[in-house]
Design an enzyme around this catalytic site. Structure first.
Site, mmCIF file in Angstrom:
data_model
loop_
_atom_site.group_PDB
_atom_site.id
_atom_site.type_symbol
_atom_site.label_atom_id
_atom_site.label_comp_id
_atom_site.label_asym_id
_atom_site.label_seq_id
_atom_site.Cartn_x
_atom_site.Cartn_y
_atom_site.Cartn_z
ATOM 1 N N ASN A 176 -2.183 4.650 3.192
ATOM 2 C CA ASN A 176 -3.012 3.509 3.583
ATOM 3 C C ASN A 176 -4.276 4.039 4.245
ATOM 4 O OD1 ASN A 176 -4.095 1.087 4.395
ATOM 5 N ND2 ASN A 176 -2.566 0.688 5.985
ATOM 6 N N TRP A 177 -5.376 4.030 3.498
ATOM 7 C CA TRP A 177 -6.627 4.594 3.996
ATOM 8 C C TRP A 177 -7.314 3.678 5.014
ATOM 9 C CZ3 TRP A 177 -9.485 6.851 -0.936
ATOM 10 C CH2 TRP A 177 -8.728 7.924 -1.444
ATOM 11 N N LYS A 178 -6.873 2.424 5.099
ATOM 12 C CA LYS A 178 -7.476 1.448 6.020
ATOM 13 C C LYS A 178 -8.999 1.371 5.768
ATOM 14 C CE LYS A 178 -3.631 2.153 9.118
ATOM 15 N NZ LYS A 178 -3.118 2.148 10.495
ATOM 16 N N HIS A 186 0.825 -6.161 7.250
ATOM 17 C CA HIS A 186 0.595 -5.039 8.160
ATOM 18 C C HIS A 186 0.279 -5.572 9.558
ATOM 19 C CE1 HIS A 186 -1.137 -1.403 9.918
ATOM 20 N NE2 HIS A 186 -0.570 -0.724 8.946
ATOM 21 N N GLU A 209 -1.782 -4.736 11.737
ATOM 22 C CA GLU A 209 -3.210 -4.904 12.032
ATOM 23 C C GLU A 209 -3.713 -6.234 11.497
ATOM 24 O OE1 GLU A 209 -3.817 -0.080 11.910
ATOM 25 O OE2 GLU A 209 -4.672 -1.284 10.294
ATOM 26 N N GLU A 245 7.253 -0.479 10.095
ATOM 27 C CA GLU A 245 6.303 0.235 10.939
ATOM 28 C C GLU A 245 6.398 -0.281 12.375
ATOM 29 O OE1 GLU A 245 2.609 1.754 8.479
ATOM 30 O OE2 GLU A 245 2.428 -0.367 8.934
ATOM 31 N N GLY A 266 -0.773 4.856 14.543
ATOM 32 C CA GLY A 266 -2.015 5.454 15.009
ATOM 33 C C GLY A 266 -1.965 5.988 16.422
ATOM 34 N N SER A 270 2.725 7.006 12.229
ATOM 35 C CA SER A 270 2.408 8.408 12.540
ATOM 36 C C SER A 270 3.298 9.387 11.764
ATOM 37 C CB SER A 270 2.516 8.657 14.052
ATOM 38 O OG SER A 270 1.580 7.861 14.750
ATOM 39 N N GLY A 288 -0.574 6.597 7.269
ATOM 40 C CA GLY A 288 -1.907 6.221 7.721
ATOM 41 C C GLY A 288 -2.839 7.411 7.783
ATOM 42 N N GLY A 289 -3.107 7.903 9.007
ATOM 43 C CA GLY A 289 -4.090 8.970 9.201
ATOM 44 C C GLY A 289 -3.858 10.205 8.352
#
Length: 263
Positions: free
Chosen positions: A13-15, A106, A108, A178, A184, A222, A243-244
């Protein structure tokens, strides 16, 4: 009931990242890694969720890869079809662009954009009607976990969509667990805690649908190469929503490798 026979998924997930030049480098790097040291499709499905702006370009770039890498939309409109809805992208428009997967729910989107159960249900309903596979995200806050409500919250989030998912459509659902407090933050649920929640989700799914044992349940929060092997060894963790670490081709590849090799 264990879901260890389920083919794992690793989805990046590049967001709201990265810029175009970096995205091209990222795609190129991942394709090169997969070319030099292949991960078989039957061992692990791979997907990447870029920004809506980059969906078609990334999909085209991946078409020359040595294996299938699916392109996943990060969002979808509550509106169906086409029309005068400035800024919206419907499930039918995604389908028209051969996008077959979408993230919904999600944390967010729930927290920053106030997407509640009725909104998420509309999105799930329209996505499934357009024959998209939904990667449906669930998870609890730190306060909810500390109050002993984690399982209740997560299972309720899954039950919330049951009213709009028809019997056969459960085959088009992937669950991504999640824990909000681990997204994050660098914190990760222990493999034992993650497995316990995944097992509870599996139990809940089998009570909702005959397809419950076959639904992939991914872990997110993470995930990185350093913890991927331990997470992948858990019988009910069928992959990762990354994610990251998905913004680095080598890190993402190593996570995929961990799940492919463990399963």
């Amino acid at each position: 009931m264990s879901g260890s026979a389920v083919t794992p998924w690793v989805v990046g997930n590049w967001k709201m990242n990265p810029m175009q030049a970096e995205a091209k480098e990222l795609v190129s790097g991942l394709k090169e890694l997969l070319k030099n040291n292949p991960i078989k499709e039957e061992d692990c499905y791979l997907g990447v969720a870029p920004t809506m702006l980059a969906l078609s370009a990334i999909q085209a770039d991946f078409s020359s890869a040595t294996r299938v890498i699916y392109t996943v939309a990060q969002n979808v409109s509550i509106i169906e079809g086409t029309g005068a809805y400035t800024g919206e992208v419907s499930a039918q428009l995604l389908q028209d662009q051969q996008i077959k997967f979408v993230l919904i729910g999600h944390s967010e989107r729930r927290e920053i954009f106030s997407e509640n159960t009725p909104i998420l249900n509309q999105k799930v309903k329209h996505a499934l009607a357009a024959d998209l596979t939904v990667i449906y995200c669930v998870g609890e806050s730190l306060q909810q976990r500390e109050n002993g409500q984690a399982e209740q919250v997560v299972l309720q989030q899954i039950c919330d969509i049951a009213s709009v998912v028809q019997a056969e459509q459960w085959q088009k659902i992937v669950i991504a667990y999640e824990p909000i407090w681990a997204i994050g933050t660098g914190k990760t649920a222990s493999p034992e805690d993650a497995q316990a929640m995944h097992a509870k989700i599996r139990e809940g799914l089998t009570q909702i649908t005959p397809f419950g044992a076959q639904i992939a349940i991914l872990y997110g929060g993470s995930v990185k190469p350093e913890n991927a092997v331990e997470l992948a060894a858990c019988p009910d963790i069928n992959g990762a929503l990354v994610g990251g670490a998905s913004l680095n081709a080598e890190s993402f590849y190593k996570i995929a490798q961990a799940f492919a090799h463990t399963k």
